[in-house]
Motif scaffolding. Structure first.
Motif, PDB file in Angstrom:
ATOM      1  N   GLN A 193     -17.120   1.226   0.945  1.00 13.25           N
ATOM      2  CA  GLN A 193     -17.249   0.610   2.259  1.00 13.25           C
ATOM      3  C   GLN A 193     -15.869   0.291   2.833  1.00 13.25           C
ATOM      4  N   LYS A 229     -28.072   0.346  -2.490  1.00 13.05           N
ATOM      5  CA  LYS A 229     -27.177  -0.424  -1.625  1.00 13.05           C
ATOM      6  C   LYS A 229     -27.530  -1.909  -1.669  1.00 13.05           C
ATOM      7  N   GLU A 279     -19.343   4.369   5.521  1.00 12.91           N
ATOM      8  CA  GLU A 279     -19.907   3.972   4.228  1.00 12.91           C
ATOM      9  C   GLU A 279     -20.432   5.217   3.519  1.00 12.91           C
ATOM     10  N   TYR A 280     -20.186   5.285   2.207  1.00  8.98           N
ATOM     11  CA  TYR A 280     -20.556   6.463   1.428  1.00  8.98           C
ATOM     12  C   TYR A 280     -21.142   6.040   0.085  1.00  8.98           C
ATOM     13  N   VAL A 281     -22.054   6.863  -0.403  1.00 13.41           N
ATOM     14  CA  VAL A 281     -22.651   6.629  -1.716  1.00 13.41           C
ATOM     15  C   VAL A 281     -22.616   7.915  -2.517  1.00 13.41           C
ATOM     16  N   THR A 282     -22.283   7.781  -3.790  1.00 14.52           N
ATOM     17  CA  THR A 282     -22.537   8.844  -4.758  1.00 14.52           C
ATOM     18  C   THR A 282     -23.290   8.201  -5.904  1.00 14.52           C
ATOM     19  N   MET A 283     -24.559   8.604  -6.107  1.00 15.44           N
ATOM     20  CA  MET A 283     -25.401   7.942  -7.100  1.00 15.44           C
ATOM     21  C   MET A 283     -26.467   8.902  -7.621  1.00 15.44           C
ATOM     22  N   LEU A 303     -31.867   5.159  -2.462  1.00 11.67           N
ATOM     23  CA  LEU A 303     -30.596   4.867  -1.799  1.00 11.67           C
ATOM     24  C   LEU A 303     -30.585   3.446  -1.241  1.00 11.67           C
ATOM     25  N   TYR A 324     -21.718   4.846  -7.117  1.00 16.54           N
ATOM     26  CA  TYR A 324     -20.677   4.122  -6.392  1.00 16.54           C
ATOM     27  C   TYR A 324     -21.047   3.961  -4.921  1.00 16.54           C
ATOM     28  N   LEU A 325     -20.686   2.806  -4.388  1.00 13.91           N
ATOM     29  CA  LEU A 325     -20.767   2.547  -2.954  1.00 13.91           C
ATOM     30  C   LEU A 325     -19.353   2.276  -2.448  1.00 13.91           C
TER      31      LEU A 325
END
Length: 219
Positions: free
Chosen positions: A170, A29, A138-142, A25, A167-168
């Motif tokens: 922000q 980023k 802030e969010y992540v899907t990876m 993660l 995807y990030l």
């Protein structure tokens, strides 16, 4: 910083994938946000900037696309983190499912993808993370490839490897209706595919972010 090669040789075992969660993660980023990396601009399509990063000794390019989306980071994240929306954004998708969920953020995904004729369809199994980050809004899907014995390679697919993809989202300062969105992808389709074809398809994958933008614009 920003180097996925610091992890174990991929694909990881499930145990390794889970133990590498936080470093992966952080690396994701870093790659998405570090403007000092030598990104090369490829093209801009309807406000989506697509760039590539080449690393000595690695023929596979890392592709990045970036744009602003007409929604909050959370709204973009909630849409993209649903497995049923996957094929809406990635038009190469043949089938996709999530055969195992570990908790509210981590799961296994399995998907097959159409590729240009006369190549054989590819499939991938990956450890998928959908999560808010420690920074507010802030969010992540990876995800990244994992060995998953319950879904071994099948004769009618070539099993590829996802080095990283996701995807990030922000926030945009002063706005609750816009967000900064960055998409990264580096994939090894394995089997016989000329490297230039791999990189050409990867660059087109950068347009997934444009498709996401168009979908969210119509909601």
């Amino acid at each position: 910083q920003g180097d996925l090669s610091t992890t174990k040789k991929m694909p990881l075992t499930l145990e390794e994938a889970r133990s590498q969660r936080e470093p992966m993660l952080a690396s994701f980023k870093e790659l998405a946000t570090n403007k000092s990396l030598p990104w090369s601009h490829v093209k801009t399509v309807d406000g989506v900037e697509i760039s590539l990063l080449e690393k000595a000794g690695d023929p596979l390019r890392l592709i990045k696309s970036h744009t602003r989306l007409p929604c909050s980071p959370r709204e973009a994240f909630e849409f993209q983190s649903k497995v049923e929306n996957f094929a809406t954004v990635d038009k190469m998708t043949h089938k996709v499912c999530s055969p195992e969920t570990f908790n509210e953020t981590d799961s296994i995904y399995h998907a097959s993808f159409n590729v240009p004729f006369p190549l054989q369809r590819r499939d991938f199994v990956w450890f998928n993370i959908n999560t808010p980050l420690s920074v507010p809004d802030e969010y992540v899907t990876m995800g990244y490839s994992v060995e998953y014995p319950s879904i071994p390679p099948q004769s009618h697919f070539v099993r590829g490897e996802i080095k990283t993809s996701g995807y990030l989202f922000q926030p945009v300062e002063g706005s609750s209706t816009l967000c900064e969105a960055t998409f990264l992808v580096q994939v090894d389709p394995r089997g016989w595919v000329p490297t230039f074809v791999v990189n050409m398809v990867a660059a087109d994958q950068g347009l997934n972010l444009l498709r996401l933008k168009n979908v969210l614009s119509s909601v």
